[in-house]
Design a protein around this motif. Structure first.
Motif, PDB file in Angstrom:
ATOM      1  N   LEU A   1      -1.244  -7.788  -8.606  1.00  0.00           N
ATOM      2  CA  LEU A   1      -0.436  -7.307  -7.439  1.00  0.00           C
ATOM      3  C   LEU A   1      -0.215  -5.494  -7.646  1.00  0.00           C
ATOM      4  O   LEU A   1      -0.040  -4.787  -6.844  1.00  0.00           O
TER       5      LEU A   1
ATOM      6  N   TRP B   1      -3.353  -3.901  -6.992  1.00  0.00           N
ATOM      7  CA  TRP B   1      -3.439  -3.916  -5.508  1.00  0.00           C
ATOM      8  C   TRP B   1      -2.928  -2.906  -4.814  1.00  0.00           C
ATOM      9  O   TRP B   1      -2.972  -2.217  -4.081  1.00  0.00           O
TER      10      TRP B   1
ATOM     11  N   VAL C   1      -7.026 -10.524  -5.001  1.00  0.00           N
ATOM     12  CA  VAL C   1      -5.761 -10.407  -4.135  1.00  0.00           C
ATOM     13  C   VAL C   1      -6.226 -10.214  -2.822  1.00  0.00           C
ATOM     14  O   VAL C   1      -5.874 -10.649  -1.830  1.00  0.00           O
TER      15      VAL C   1
ATOM     16  N   CYS D   1      -2.415 -10.868   2.494  1.00  0.00           N
ATOM     17  CA  CYS D   1      -2.056  -9.334   2.273  1.00  0.00           C
ATOM     18  C   CYS D   1      -1.063  -8.849   3.207  1.00  0.00           C
ATOM     19  O   CYS D   1      -0.045  -8.267   2.628  1.00  0.00           O
TER      20      CYS D   1
END
Length: 491
Positions: free
Chosen positions: A29, A32, A475, A481
């Motif tokens: 994360l 991302w 991810v 998302c």
């Protein structure tokens, strides 16, 4: 934070078990969000691990948080892991607050100390929340450990204190994933259950269509969404928080055989990840009751309890195996605690790692060590004196070692100090530097010293960066998302 800036959003990842994938998901994360130009900072309130890293502000944090900082594009800082517990026995640990060791405590004493520790946690979180739009938090173990609920600062106790949402992750590869998720949820209070905003299932192999009925049942049973199912990644490497990773990549026909004895309080065994991932190195961890096989190189690792681990090494007969190994021309490398073990004497007058006292070393190098209360924490660089290659690493040790003047140093550091020693016959090398195999040229030079003639240079940092990118790809491909952005306050 200026008057017009809003404090950052905090999102926490908790797991149904240890090794459920919390560190991996937080790392994923962080990268991302960084890809989307979101300034994100990793945070773990309390960590128990013997793998640690030296921070930019001269402190010590869990190694997993240093990797998460890399994913976020940041230098590691002590606020990212304000409480680090480094076990020194089955019932006691060194307590490190804001990067500095303050005391050794047994479990009961630390339980009473948690109110003070929580203040340190909240101070660090407040600073990070004021400086970054998103604080990505990793829990520890499981939030459903009933015996640890009182005064909890690592999981729901922290989440309740800062009023943040939580993602719960479970590892399907362990089996019983639905029982893990539903059972964990059932053991939480109503307010804690309300904090769980969704589930992530980790390490799935196979056809997702076969899992779908279970996902539908889980959502109907709990009223909470499944945010995604992450696949099992093959040939994936992320530095372990604590457990030793023994997986090997496929190796060349001609390899250097390297042995690492697994001591009860082995520390910073991530030192050996570059060797484990090297195509020309067959790395073997030797555990209790196992003899040390024929090898080219034996490495004595770091230790959180050097005298006790040295006694264990002798109990296993490994000291005799090392002597025989040297007699047959093998090489020996000692890192940090391993350096101290190779010497003549180890003194612990203050009882920093157990009962006060002294122990005779293996007597293979002219080194005498005294453990002092002030721990030395440095990120360093320099060059290997035998070959001239640049080297970098970090020091984490309480020992101050006096090295016999006839011994040549192993490394010349850029700050003007010398480090370690090498025996007159060149068979034994000792250093305080952790991370010395991460530099490709230094790793190659050390492998040549150990007996590998034609060395393939491997970029360990590039391998780690590659796998962090793979996590961010995962991810984007497998998680919701839009829901994640909403939980991060970015909708």
């Amino acid at each position: 934070m200026n008057d017009n800036q809003q404090p950052g959003t905090t999102l926490m990842v908790q797991g149904t078990t240890s090794d459920a994938g919390k560190s991996t998901l937080v790392t994923a994360l962080c990268r991302w969000l960084r890809r989307q130009d979101v300034r994100v900072v990793p945070f773990k309130p309390q960590n128990m691990a013997l793998n640690s890293a030296v921070t930019a502000d001269g402190g010590e944090i869990g190694r997993a948080q240093a990797v998460q900082a890399q994913a976020a594009g940041l230098a590691p800082h002590t606020d990212m892991n304000p409480i680090l517990l480094k076990p020194s026995s089955d019932t006691g640990a060194q307590v490190i607050i804001h990067g500095r060791a303050i005391s050794n405590m047994d479990a009961l004493a630390y339980h009473d100390y948690k109110k003070v520790a929580m203040n340190a946690v909240l101070e660090s979180h407040q600073r990070l929340r004021a400086a970054y739009p998103v604080v990505m938090v990793e829990g520890a173990g499981s939030p459903a450990e009933i015996n640890l609920r009182a005064g909890d600062i690592a999981n729901m106790g922290f989440a309740e204190a800062v009023d943040c949402p939580v993602i719960l992750i479970a590892d399907i590869d362990k089996g019983g994933v639905f029982a893990h998720l539903v059972g964990t949820l059932a053991l939480l209070s109503e307010s804690e259950q309300a904090r769980i905003k969704g589930f992530v299932i980790n390490r799935f192999r196979g056809d997702i269509a076969l899992l779908q009925p279970g996902l539908d049942w889980l959502e109907a049973r709990t009223g909470k969404p499944v945010l995604g199912v992450l696949p099992y990644l093959m040939d994936f490497h992320l530095e372990a928080e604590d457990a030793i990773d023994t997986r090997q990549i496929s190796k060349a026909e001609q390899v250097l055989r390297v042995i690492v004895p697994v001591l009860p309080r082995i520390s910073n065994h991530t030192d050996f990840d570059p060797l484990r991932l090297h195509p020309q190195v067959e790395l073997t961890f030797v555990g209790p009751g196992q003899p040390i096989p024929a090898a080219d190189l034996i490495i004595l690792p770091g230790s959180k309890a050097v005298r006790a681990d040295l006694a264990f090494l002798r109990e296993q007969g490994w000291d005799l195996a090392i002597t025989k190994h040297l007699r047959y021309g093998g090489k020996v490398l000692g890192i940090c605690g391993g350096l101290q073990m190779l010497g003549q004497q180890i003194d612990d007058p203050h009882g920093l790692e157990g009962a006060p006292g002294s122990s005779a070393g293996l007597g293979l190098l002219g080194i005498d060590t005294v453990l002092e209360s002030h721990k030395q924490l440095r990120n360093v660089s320099g060059r290997l004196l035998a070959s001239g290659e640049a080297i970098s690493g970090y020091e984490i040790h309480a020992g101050v070692s006096l090295i016999a003047p006839e011994l040549a140093p192993a490394i010349e550091l850029d700050d003007g100090r010398s480090d370690g020693a090498i025996s007159a016959d060149g068979q034994i090398l000792a250093t305080y530097l952790h991370g010395l195999f991460e530099s490709p040229s230094a790793c190659s030079a050390l492998l040549r010293w150990a007996g590998l003639s034609e060395v393939e240079e491997v970029g360990y940092q590039a391998l780690r960066e590659r796998d962090i990118e793979r996590l961010a790809d995962m991810v984007e491909a497998h998680l919701d998302c839009a829901a994640l952005k909403n939980l991060c306050g970015l909708s």
